[in-house]
Design an enzyme around this catalytic site. Sequence first.
Site, PDB file in Angstrom:
ATOM      1  N   CYS A 216       2.840  -0.892  -2.167  1.00  0.00           N
ATOM      2  CA  CYS A 216       3.412   0.466  -1.613  1.00  0.00           C
ATOM      3  C   CYS A 216       5.109  -1.369  -1.366  1.00  0.00           C
ATOM      4  O   CYS A 216       6.167  -0.477  -0.513  1.00  0.00           O
ATOM      5  CB  CYS A 216       3.137  -0.321   0.265  1.00  0.00           C
ATOM      6  N   HIS A 351       9.434  -0.800   7.806  1.00  0.00           N
ATOM      7  CA  HIS A 351       7.819  -0.303   6.622  1.00  0.00           C
ATOM      8  C   HIS A 351       7.301   0.155   7.660  1.00  0.00           C
ATOM      9  O   HIS A 351       6.916   1.358   7.179  1.00  0.00           O
ATOM     10  CB  HIS A 351       6.928  -1.630   6.139  1.00  0.00           C
ATOM     11  N   HIS A 391       3.191   8.191   5.511  1.00  0.00           N
ATOM     12  CA  HIS A 391       3.597   7.174   3.897  1.00  0.00           C
ATOM     13  C   HIS A 391       3.951   7.636   2.465  1.00  0.00           C
ATOM     14  O   HIS A 391       2.680   7.675   2.041  1.00  0.00           O
ATOM     15  CB  HIS A 391       2.616   5.437   4.266  1.00  0.00           C
TER      16      HIS A 391
END
Length: 783
Positions: A216, A351, A391
């Site tokens: 990620c 994040h 996400h």
Amino acid sequence: MSDETTLREYLRKATSALQEQRRKVEELSDRLAKAEQSRRHDPVAVIGMGCRWPGGIDTPDELWRALVEERDCLSPFPTDRGWDVADLYDPEPGVSGRCSVREGGFLPGAASFDAEFFGYTPEEAAGTDPQQRLLLETAWEAVESAGIDPSTLAGSATGVFVGLTPQGYAGSGGGRERPQEGTDHLAVGTLPSAASGRIAYVLGLHGPALTVDTACSSSLSALHLARRSLLSGECALALAAGVTVMAVPDVFLEHSRFSALARDGRTKPFSARADGGNWAEGVGVLLLERLSDAERLGHPVLALVRGSAVGQNGISNGLAVPNGPGQRRVMMSALADAGLPGTDVDYVEAHGTGTPLGDAMEAEAMLAVYGRERRPGRPLLFGSIKSNLGHPQSAAGMAGVMKAVLALGHGTVPATLNCVPSLETVERSAGVLQPVPTALPWPRTGRPERAAVTALGAGGTNGHVVLERPARPPWERPAPARVRPLPWLLSAKDPAALRGQAHKLLAHLDAHPARWSDADIAYSLAVTRSAFAHRAALVGADRGQYLAGLRALADGEPSPWVRSGLARTGRTALVCTGPAATALPSHGRLPWEWTAFRDAVADLDEALTPYAGGRSLTELLDTAEARATDEDASLAGFAVVVAHACLWRACGVRPTTVIGEGRAGGWAAAHLRGDRTLEAALAGLTGGGEPPVEPSPARTDHATGTGRATGSGPATIALPVAPDAQSPSFACQLGAAFVSGIRLDREAAFGGPDVRRVPLPTYAFAGAHHWWLPPAAPDPEQR
């Protein structure tokens, strides 16, 4: 003794010359060292962006509208990828092979691709991972958005840095059965390294091309590498990208199995109600350049990347477990790289995945790094775009960077959805950490506005970047001065895309009705876009006529303001037609606003005056009464033809041949071909002699006519030299020449101190469905 003296003198001179050369070498070395030092401290500028995000977002402007409108961009599971959507759902988490949510952040056009534009067959398109296909389109858009024609990058030291994680397309992961057909394409089409290589291959780039997978944090890792490559001088431009397209639902099934998905599917960043996240897709591409180069070349500076860092957690509680010390280290490294204290950053795009453990650790890291020594009333604002999109995995960092760039540019911190009530760390920060549940104006501090972006990788690699608002807006300009009329040029690879270009430009101008001048738009269309075979040129006396032409082109209707057609290749013939006295253009219809035309008239004036009874050429062209005789009309016609020819040459037209029609046109052609000097041509014209004959080409298609060919042999596109009824102005002729396929120097023809580049919509890609589906199970009744 004489020889010894000569030798001594020679040695003295040689020593002196060597000392002088050494001094020059040392001076050059010092200059190179200073240049290297300056380059390494030169900020990197974001000059272009292209994207695809959930909710049908396909431009940065649309992303900003979604953020301002606080949109929830999640949608039901896709039905065009071969997923058994009806059988996937089970409301109870932990059920093997089932998913506890029915929605995610999906790209509605993930299966679409403009294969024809990129020269792909349908089989090759279907055999290419959609992540690679969407990267091609968004990379093209990122370059165009910077006001750069992508075709001009071929052979340049432009780098490509892509963050990507394989997503199991066409059985390339998870042990699935691969399709039986198209395996030659799949072998490369699902190769991660081909994602960056494919962009470099299509655009002809010679810089480094790397694909990086740090889960990620992949896109921030790619951005970090791109920035370092620019600062080292390894490349002059760099594309930094992140992409995720979920070809299979495995990531949903796996996280549902151990109850890691939010029960309602909504990410709740840094909230006491956080109960897990949800997955999404996306593509984001940045075009980067050193600030000094961007300013020198006039490219728009959207934001500055002041610092960046990538670091590993090392030994921790688990490879995929968030790690507070690792996060603090990477934040501090990025700040040190930027040469800034944490108090000089106003906002952190975190994040923020909405997991209780992960968000708590990240909040603690922000408090430790950014919360120290903050003054009362100057809290660190923070949020997460995952509340809007979900996400996006490998593209997550790029989504955060784009949000931060847009927020800096608009001077607003957008709201983070679902972030209240705040988690305990935020509550006990005594106001040092402040979430943004409602949009806020960007804090005014008297120093440059700055934001930071974090991305955390499941393998322990974390990324952090520090961004800064540029000192000047990227596109603003003073009020436009009076400029010469110019055609608006549009082109595409097929007629439908040409109409799409017109639609996109109409929508763009409707959103910004009076921001840029007609000439700025004409210049930008001419020099910042590639010229494809299907072309149109719009000419108008005012914005209303341009828009009327655009609407007609978009709807496929004829219009007096539009010339369209298929560009052809061939020789260019300059056709010099000496107009009759009654057909000579009036003074007002001549292109005086073009410097090259005025200069040509000035150069001709002295030579023509003796043949015009002492009158100047300007007088001859001024009124019909000044051209009372046929001889005067011939002189005026000769001058108009020659001056127009000079204007065409200033626009980059290099004709293969020059043809004359009529006496004035014939003598003008003889002079332009170099067969006669100017004085000899004028003497022949006024002395009644016949001009030398230049054989006409076998086939002639007039640029301003219907494009029909006659005879045999290679076609020649004939360019009239003087206004006519069909093209009454030079702007019309210029547009017609572009449509016909005549090669123009568009910078020379459209450029000048009175025009500049302005933002325009990017290419209208036409997507068709391309997706490998698993082989269908045989019907038992048909066995």
